[in-house]
Scaffold this active site. Sequence first.
Site, PDB file in Angstrom:
ATOM      1  N   ASP A   1      16.701 -12.025  -2.785  1.00 44.50           N
ATOM      2  CA  ASP A   1      17.997 -11.777  -3.422  1.00 44.50           C
ATOM      3  C   ASP A   1      18.555 -10.406  -3.036  1.00 44.50           C
ATOM      4  O   ASP A   1      19.771 -10.217  -2.939  1.00 44.50           O
ATOM      5  CB  ASP A   1      17.883 -11.866  -4.944  1.00 44.50           C
TER       6      ASP A   1
ATOM      7  N   ASP B   1      -8.632  -4.809   6.814  1.00 43.33           N
ATOM      8  CA  ASP B   1      -9.231  -5.729   5.845  1.00 43.33           C
ATOM      9  C   ASP B   1     -10.180  -6.702   6.529  1.00 43.33           C
ATOM     10  O   ASP B   1     -11.213  -7.081   5.960  1.00 43.33           O
ATOM     11  CB  ASP B   1      -8.147  -6.485   5.085  1.00 43.33           C
TER      12      ASP B   1
ATOM     13  N   HIS C   1       0.828  -1.199   0.000  1.00 50.85           N
ATOM     14  CA  HIS C   1       0.000   0.000   0.000  1.00 50.85           C
ATOM     15  C   HIS C   1       0.866   1.255   0.000  1.00 50.85           C
ATOM     16  O   HIS C   1       0.549   2.237   0.673  1.00 50.85           O
ATOM     17  CB  HIS C   1      -0.917   0.010   1.222  1.00 50.85           C
TER      18      HIS C   1
ATOM     19  N   ARG D   1       7.261  -6.189   3.100  1.00 52.78           N
ATOM     20  CA  ARG D   1       5.975  -6.713   2.648  1.00 52.78           C
ATOM     21  C   ARG D   1       5.863  -6.578   1.135  1.00 52.78           C
ATOM     22  O   ARG D   1       5.792  -5.474   0.603  1.00 52.78           O
ATOM     23  CB  ARG D   1       4.806  -5.981   3.317  1.00 52.78           C
TER      24      ARG D   1
ATOM     25  N   GLU E   1      -6.329 -11.885   7.152  1.00 51.56           N
ATOM     26  CA  GLU E   1      -7.020 -10.595   7.208  1.00 51.56           C
ATOM     27  C   GLU E   1      -8.441 -10.629   6.666  1.00 51.56           C
ATOM     28  O   GLU E   1      -8.984  -9.597   6.269  1.00 51.56           O
ATOM     29  CB  GLU E   1      -6.191  -9.528   6.492  1.00 51.56           C
TER      30      GLU E   1
END
Length: 256
Positions: free
Chosen positions: A87, A177, A48, A73, A151
């Site tokens: 990576d 959520d 977000h 995230r 969520e």
Amino acid sequence: MTLPVNAFKRALRDGRSQIGIWNTIPGPVVAELLAGAGFDWVLLDTEHALTDIPDIFAMLQAVAAYPVSAVVRPQTNDTVLIKRLLDHGAQTLLLPYVQSAAEAEAAVRAMRYAPRGVRGVSGMTRASRYGAIPDYVQRAEEELCLLVQVETAEALAQIEAIAAVDGVDGLFIGPSDLAASMGHPGNARHPEVVAAIDDAIRRIVATGKAAGILTLDPAYARHCLELGTSFTAVGVDMALLRAAASDLAKAFGRGA
């Protein structure tokens, strides 16, 4: 050169509570500022936020100089996104919208090299210090930490099954959520939502896995800690900036 220790993962295993802050403003400057603020972990958000994969590289470098753990995230539970973030040197990922044990298992496979997973192998990455960690491929999994977000009401019903997946280290409750999925959009403090969250925390703790949450309400954060959350985020950079800016304007008779 040796494999870096994931202090966040060790803390969760030891049952030590970790207090964190959310970083949604892209770039290394705010990430570094937050890294030095005294929190145990900082969440670098790409779901977000304007932050994207190239931004994360520099943000991880900025945070690395401080005694704080970076949690990243991704936008979604995607094998390619997970591979790229790992990576780049991310050791802990928080994956949004995990609805089932099968989706959690797919995330675990994306975190692991073959034969236990499907993570692609590349020798010249920041994660392996560009090949300077000779046994990185063999040992990387030891220091990787996977957190999954439950969520929705449907996901909460699957807590025990998701927690039972080998390779899942913690389950994070997304209040906003969850509230929307329960028919209370924009009202995460609705009594039904609060009751569901409280029950979810207790159930996660009962499985032996770490429980996490984000809340900007200090009193509720302490309540969640009492229930047993192990990784608790208590602030968001943009919310803090807006509140401080608004308060300053009001102090001079400006603003709403």
